[in-house]
Design a protein around this motif. Sequence first.
Motif, mmCIF file in Angstrom:
data_model
loop_
_atom_site.group_PDB
_atom_site.id
_atom_site.type_symbol
_atom_site.label_atom_id
_atom_site.label_comp_id
_atom_site.label_asym_id
_atom_site.label_seq_id
_atom_site.Cartn_x
_atom_site.Cartn_y
_atom_site.Cartn_z
ATOM 1 N N MET A 1 1.442 -1.248 0.052
ATOM 2 C CA MET A 1 -0.380 -0.037 0.028
ATOM 3 C C MET A 1 1.121 0.987 0.444
ATOM 4 S SD MET A 1 -3.153 0.602 2.561
ATOM 5 C CE MET A 1 -3.092 2.214 3.495
ATOM 6 N N ALA A 2 1.177 1.926 -0.977
ATOM 7 C CA ALA A 2 1.611 3.249 -1.457
ATOM 8 C C ALA A 2 0.925 4.252 -0.954
ATOM 9 C CB ALA A 2 2.078 3.681 -2.347
ATOM 10 N N LEU A 3 1.837 5.216 0.235
ATOM 11 C CA LEU A 3 0.932 6.601 0.513
ATOM 12 C C LEU A 3 1.384 8.038 -0.762
ATOM 13 C CD1 LEU A 3 -0.565 8.020 3.065
ATOM 14 C CD2 LEU A 3 2.244 8.877 3.262
ATOM 15 N N SER A 4 0.735 8.153 -1.322
ATOM 16 C CA SER A 4 0.834 9.307 -2.243
ATOM 17 C C SER A 4 0.328 10.584 -1.701
ATOM 18 C CB SER A 4 -0.317 9.041 -3.648
ATOM 19 O OG SER A 4 -1.133 9.134 -3.087
ATOM 20 N N ILE A 5 1.438 11.425 -1.488
ATOM 21 C CA ILE A 5 1.274 12.591 -0.956
ATOM 22 C C ILE A 5 1.251 13.457 -2.095
ATOM 23 C CG2 ILE A 5 2.429 14.312 0.406
ATOM 24 C CD1 ILE A 5 3.162 12.189 2.294
ATOM 25 N N GLN A 9 -1.037 20.006 -3.086
ATOM 26 C CA GLN A 9 -2.389 20.127 -2.401
ATOM 27 C C GLN A 9 -1.542 19.940 -0.969
ATOM 28 O OE1 GLN A 9 -5.010 19.946 -3.625
ATOM 29 N NE2 GLN A 9 -6.594 20.137 -2.070
ATOM 30 N N LEU A 10 -0.841 19.974 -0.671
ATOM 31 C CA LEU A 10 -0.361 19.891 0.650
ATOM 32 C C LEU A 10 0.336 21.354 0.735
ATOM 33 C CD1 LEU A 10 0.681 17.966 3.304
ATOM 34 C CD2 LEU A 10 2.808 17.813 2.077
ATOM 35 N N PHE A 14 -1.648 23.959 4.115
ATOM 36 C CA PHE A 14 -0.501 24.542 4.700
ATOM 37 C C PHE A 14 -0.158 26.645 4.104
ATOM 38 C CE2 PHE A 14 3.338 26.877 5.583
ATOM 39 C CZ PHE A 14 3.457 26.241 6.967
ATOM 40 N N GLY A 15 -0.698 26.814 2.740
ATOM 41 C CA GLY A 15 -0.753 28.137 3.162
ATOM 42 C C GLY A 15 -1.961 28.899 2.978
ATOM 43 N N LEU A 89 -3.013 17.452 10.089
ATOM 44 C CA LEU A 89 -1.541 18.540 10.236
ATOM 45 C C LEU A 89 -0.877 20.295 9.453
ATOM 46 C CD1 LEU A 89 1.195 18.747 12.404
ATOM 47 C CD2 LEU A 89 2.982 16.927 10.856
ATOM 48 N N SER A 90 -1.334 19.235 8.191
ATOM 49 C CA SER A 90 -0.538 20.532 6.793
ATOM 50 C C SER A 90 -1.408 22.024 7.255
ATOM 51 C CB SER A 90 -0.522 20.052 5.960
ATOM 52 O OG SER A 90 -2.381 19.497 5.727
ATOM 53 N N ILE A 91 -3.382 21.592 7.683
ATOM 54 C CA ILE A 91 -3.716 22.681 7.833
ATOM 55 C C ILE A 91 -3.269 23.723 9.120
ATOM 56 C CG2 ILE A 91 -6.109 23.864 7.797
ATOM 57 C CD1 ILE A 91 -6.777 21.721 5.593
#
Length: 106
Positions: A1-5, A9-10, A14-15, A89-91
Amino acid sequence: MALSIDPGQLGLHFGSGAVIGGVVGFAAKKVAKLIALLIGIELALFAFLESRGILLVKWDRLTAGLVSAGRDAASSTPPSWMMSILSTLSISAGFTGGFLLGFRKG
């Protein structure tokens, strides 16, 4: 199972969190200053009216209520909705940074 980031979008999360946090932090500091000013004026008015014999203020009862309210707020656990907000976490990292910057500049 690969985690696609997706970095785009991140960065967008964050911005946008940083911008919203900056606006909220700036507004929160302005509102806090206004409330502190109003409370200070009210306490000065109470002291003046008490010195003139117009009003009797029970200062020990006034401060006891504030101390117990602060103690109650410090001992309470955060609600579950706050934990779910912090899990994004990012937001929340962007929001926190923006809030602190806005609060400092405000």
